[in-house]
Design an enzyme around this catalytic site. Sequence first.
Site, PDB file in Angstrom:
ATOM      1  N   GLU A 141      77.435  -3.189  48.132  1.00  0.00           N
ATOM      2  CA  GLU A 141      78.458  -3.270  47.428  1.00  0.00           C
ATOM      3  C   GLU A 141      79.608  -4.013  48.049  1.00  0.00           C
ATOM      4  O   GLU A 141      80.252  -3.376  48.804  1.00  0.00           O
ATOM      5  CB  GLU A 141      79.041  -1.904  46.717  1.00  0.00           C
ATOM      6  CG  GLU A 141      80.256  -2.199  45.728  1.00  0.00           C
ATOM      7  CD  GLU A 141      80.842  -0.632  45.229  1.00  0.00           C
ATOM      8  OE1 GLU A 141      81.998  -0.824  44.909  1.00  0.00           O
ATOM      9  OE2 GLU A 141      80.204   0.216  45.374  1.00  0.00           O
ATOM     10  N   ASP A 181      69.128  12.333  52.956  1.00  0.00           N
ATOM     11  CA  ASP A 181      68.692  12.054  51.731  1.00  0.00           C
ATOM     12  C   ASP A 181      69.480  11.727  50.637  1.00  0.00           C
ATOM     13  O   ASP A 181      70.406  12.404  50.017  1.00  0.00           O
ATOM     14  CB  ASP A 181      67.675  13.521  51.236  1.00  0.00           C
ATOM     15  CG  ASP A 181      66.867  13.478  50.085  1.00  0.00           C
ATOM     16  OD1 ASP A 181      67.155  12.453  49.237  1.00  0.00           O
ATOM     17  OD2 ASP A 181      66.096  14.218  49.875  1.00  0.00           O
ATOM     18  N   HIS A 226      88.135  -7.017  44.719  1.00  0.00           N
ATOM     19  CA  HIS A 226      86.601  -6.976  44.401  1.00  0.00           C
ATOM     20  C   HIS A 226      86.069  -8.492  44.110  1.00  0.00           C
ATOM     21  O   HIS A 226      85.117  -8.484  44.115  1.00  0.00           O
ATOM     22  CB  HIS A 226      86.384  -5.962  43.135  1.00  0.00           C
ATOM     23  CG  HIS A 226      86.014  -4.730  43.645  1.00  0.00           C
ATOM     24  ND1 HIS A 226      84.660  -4.219  43.764  1.00  0.00           N
ATOM     25  CD2 HIS A 226      86.714  -3.635  44.135  1.00  0.00           C
ATOM     26  CE1 HIS A 226      84.460  -3.028  44.350  1.00  0.00           C
ATOM     27  NE2 HIS A 226      85.890  -2.490  44.510  1.00  0.00           N
TER      28      HIS A 226
END
Length: 415
Positions: A85, A302, A392
């Site tokens: 991202e 995990d 972004h």
Amino acid sequence: MKIPRNAENDFLPDTVKIRQEWLVEQIGRDFPYLFNQLSTPLSSLIGTIENYVGMAGIPVGLAGPLRIEGSYAKGDFIVPLATTEGALVASFSRGMQVMTESGGCHVFSPANEWGTEGSEHTHYKFRGNALTKISAIWLHRASDAALFDEWLRQHAEKIAEAANKTSRFARLKEVTPLFQGNIVGLAFRYETGNAMGLNMATKANEAACAYIQSHASHWVGGYFNTLGGDKRFVPDEAKGRYVTASAVLPAELIMQKFRSTPERMQKFLQACHLILGQRGATGQNIHIANALTALFIACGQDPAFVTVSFFNASTSFEINAEGALVASVTLPNIIVGAIGGGTKLPIQRECLAMIGCEDDADKLAEICAAVALAGEISVAGAVSAGEFTRAHTRLGRGLLDSNINHASKNSGTSL
């Protein structure tokens, strides 16, 4: 169609090559990137994967510096984050830098206290560092539930002995029965040291249930070792570690670094909690899942446990008498380990070493909380200043759209 395997050693180079060639033949195309990303010795993959053919490389970026004053984590850290991202690492790094310039992040991990059994007096209990795994016993007759419950009470120590023999680290601390007809759920609660502990608990539960069946066969017809709730959030279970982190950010620094104010940031968080809560959003936080996922992947955790670790995580912003923002994050169920599982992989061990957590799960949990807080602060600062979309667009897409830039610069300024 059967995937090629070597029953004796499935990680031999020739075996992996045969499986890769088989895949090319089956699919009808080559996979040069998947097959050629390996910088890890094949032997180190044993116990982490089956039918291995290649590595899925996730980029790792550096965020920091992050100053932490915690129960276990102390000092300045450079933190590895694995993500695809765009803008995420930059955002977290900015939050870390602001916290560090403000004096750092204070982190607290309360110690376990199991209480005094049989005491008639009120006593303190805290189960913030534990792992619960539930098995199910079925009885021959539902009417035997009371007798079986009495037997459990009398044999709790023997059950614990059977469970504890399976591991050097896992220690069974509590057994809680859950009754439903002729089915009795048994919630086994463990301390697991520096391991995440799920495999330990699975083996220990098996030994405990086997002991129960063999010694209480008059009532017990059989058992299921696991009920599949390991990676789902179950409110009445202790899972992982309990960590809380906070930082005090002066108003002047918020204006300098974020071009925002404590009031705007607080208003934004309030909107997140109240409006999204109406739509049933889980967790009173902004995006703690981003912090945990990126750090989990880099450090061999995990990722499926992010679902549990962030579910009831909470973020709060308060304004103190000096006008500074008091930002806090609490992770009641952060599930991490420093040994076993993916932490055995060389790259993941290097990332753990980068933050000094090769054998310290408590320290890792505190760093997770501090990283999560940095992410909450940074996003709140960007959105409340009207700069989130612009950042972004520039970092996530690799370009700067002047129209989006203009719109974002003029949004959110009335908060």
